[in-house]
Design a protein around this motif. Structure first.
Motif, short mmCIF file in Angstrom:
data_model
loop_
_atom_site.label_atom_id
_atom_site.label_comp_id
_atom_site.label_asym_id
_atom_site.label_seq_id
_atom_site.Cartn_x
_atom_site.Cartn_y
_atom_site.Cartn_z
N UNK A 224 24.72 -1.29 -62.42
CA UNK A 224 24.70 -2.25 -61.31
C UNK A 224 23.38 -3.00 -61.24
N UNK A 225 22.45 -2.71 -62.13
CA UNK A 225 21.13 -3.33 -62.08
C UNK A 225 21.18 -4.68 -62.80
N UNK A 226 21.05 -5.75 -62.04
CA UNK A 226 21.17 -7.09 -62.62
C UNK A 226 20.10 -7.35 -63.67
N UNK A 227 18.88 -6.86 -63.45
CA UNK A 227 17.81 -7.11 -64.42
C UNK A 227 18.13 -6.42 -65.74
N UNK A 228 18.63 -5.20 -65.67
CA UNK A 228 19.03 -4.49 -66.88
C UNK A 228 20.16 -5.22 -67.59
N UNK A 229 21.14 -5.67 -66.82
CA UNK A 229 22.27 -6.38 -67.43
C UNK A 229 21.82 -7.71 -68.03
N UNK A 230 20.89 -8.40 -67.36
CA UNK A 230 20.38 -9.66 -67.90
C UNK A 230 19.63 -9.42 -69.21
N UNK A 231 18.87 -8.34 -69.26
CA UNK A 231 18.08 -8.03 -70.46
C UNK A 231 18.95 -7.68 -71.65
#
Length: 360
Positions: A224-231
């Motif tokens: 659910x972590x957007x920064x992780x998913x963006x990376x």
């Protein structure tokens, strides 16, 4: 025979998109296999996902300082992800409540230990209204202001974009995504499930301003972590590949049929004809205040509810399906998303007139 499908979601998809998908189903891009069978790490799918993002950016006018994420779990998953990513535990967030989907988002934020301030609650009107501009004040200390531009169940749509000042505006566009021109810069986060206007169920598309990616709680699950998913280019886990593939085809269809300006004009004209038919009749009625009527979901009731079952039987025989209203509202509901043709709306209007002549 193709029917006119008025389902609220999963919804009717553009026929040219379905035909292209059918033609490619067993041999996609000359690979000798289906997109359903290819690896999400393979060259073909990487190009497919990149094209879907590039086309979304072009169609919606997404600025460079926003990230686009393709996420599993639909909009409901983002009800949890939003407070995880934008507030600390015990933090404060503001919500506008205009119906059942707003209420579900509020409930989930509270489950994430957010102090929720409901600035406007339209329950007194049975969710047939939207708050007037200037009728509420957004607290400067709120982590975000959340609203639902279009409530699928009640057929209520905001006629304007709420003013949030410097507070990030977060919007659940599930049932009106890319249905008309959109100024992405007004928002901190735009999200929505794809199963209304953008493809099959199971995929959520999220557009988030980059400066908001550093607000996640340290204990947010990685999925659910957007920064992780963006990376990871939305590929921390295996993404819903077929849904992303279809999303890309639909985005090209929107582009090829005139973009969001033309789409908005078509949707406005379809809705205007259907509302005119309802308002011009003593047999049918729409409960929503005119300024807040949805262009996507049009609920209506019959003068005699005892005729509802007959109306639905006749509609099905005429090739008009999924018109039964949500169980919490009753009556009928015609969802006329991007893929619904003028022919389908006109067929519904003609059927309604014929039914009224024989049953009124």
């Amino acid at each position: 025979m193709r029917v006119h499908n008025f389902s609220a979601g999963p919804a009717q998809l553009p026929l040219p998109v379905l035909e292209q998908a059918a033609s490619e189903l067993t041999d996609w891009r000359g690979s000798g296999m289906s997109v359903l069978e290819d690896s999400h790490r393979a060259k073909n799918f990487a190009a497919c996902a990149a094209d879907a993002e590039a086309t979304l950016r072009a169609v919606a006018g997404v600025p460079d300082n926003y990230r686009v994420l393709f996420l599993s779990g639909g909009a409901t998953g983002q009800f949890s992800a939003i407070p995880f990513n934008l507030t600390a535990a015990g933090g404060r967030a503001a919500y506008l409540n205009t119906g059942q989907w707003s209420a579900k988002a509020i409930e989930e934020a509270r489950r994430q230990h957010v102090e929720v301030e409901v600035l406007a609650d339209e329950a007194a009107s049975s969710y047939t209204t939207t708050p007037a501009p200037g009728s509420y004040t957004v607290p400067a200390e709120a982590a975000y202001l959340h609203y639902t531009p279009n409530e699928t169940i009640g057929g209520v749509e905001f006629p304007d974009v709420p003013e949030a000042g410097d507070v990030p505006l977060v919007a659940d566009f599930s049932s009106s995504y890319l249905s008309r021109p959109l100024d992405v810069r007004r928002y901190g986060v735009i999200y929505g499930g794809c199963q209304k206007n953008l493809g099959p169920a199971g995929l959520a598309v999220l557009i988030v301003r980059e400066d908001l990616l550093d607000r996640a709680r340290p204990d947010v699950p990685a999925i659910w972590d957007w920064k992780v998913m963006a990376a990871t280019d939305s590929m921390l886990n295996t993404p819903p590949t077929f849904s992303i593939y279809l999303l890309g085809l639909i985005l090209h269809w929107i582009q090829d049929t005139g973009g969001l300006v033309a789409m908005g004009e078509r949707n406005e004209a379809k809705a205007a004809r259907l509302y005119a038919a309802i308002d011009g009749s003593d047999f049918y009625a729409n409960p929503v205040e005119p300024r807040s009527r949805s262009r996507m979901n049009v609920p209506f009731t019959l003068a005699d509810p005892a005729l509802d079952a007959d109306f639905l039987v006749g509609a099905h025989e005429a090739g008009l399906t999924n018109l039964k209203g949500h169980r919490s509202v009753g009556g009928m509901r015609a969802s006329i998303y991007n893929a619904m043709s003028d022919e389908g709306v006109n067929a519904l209007i003609d059927y309604m007139a014929d039914f009224e002549r024989t049953r009124a």
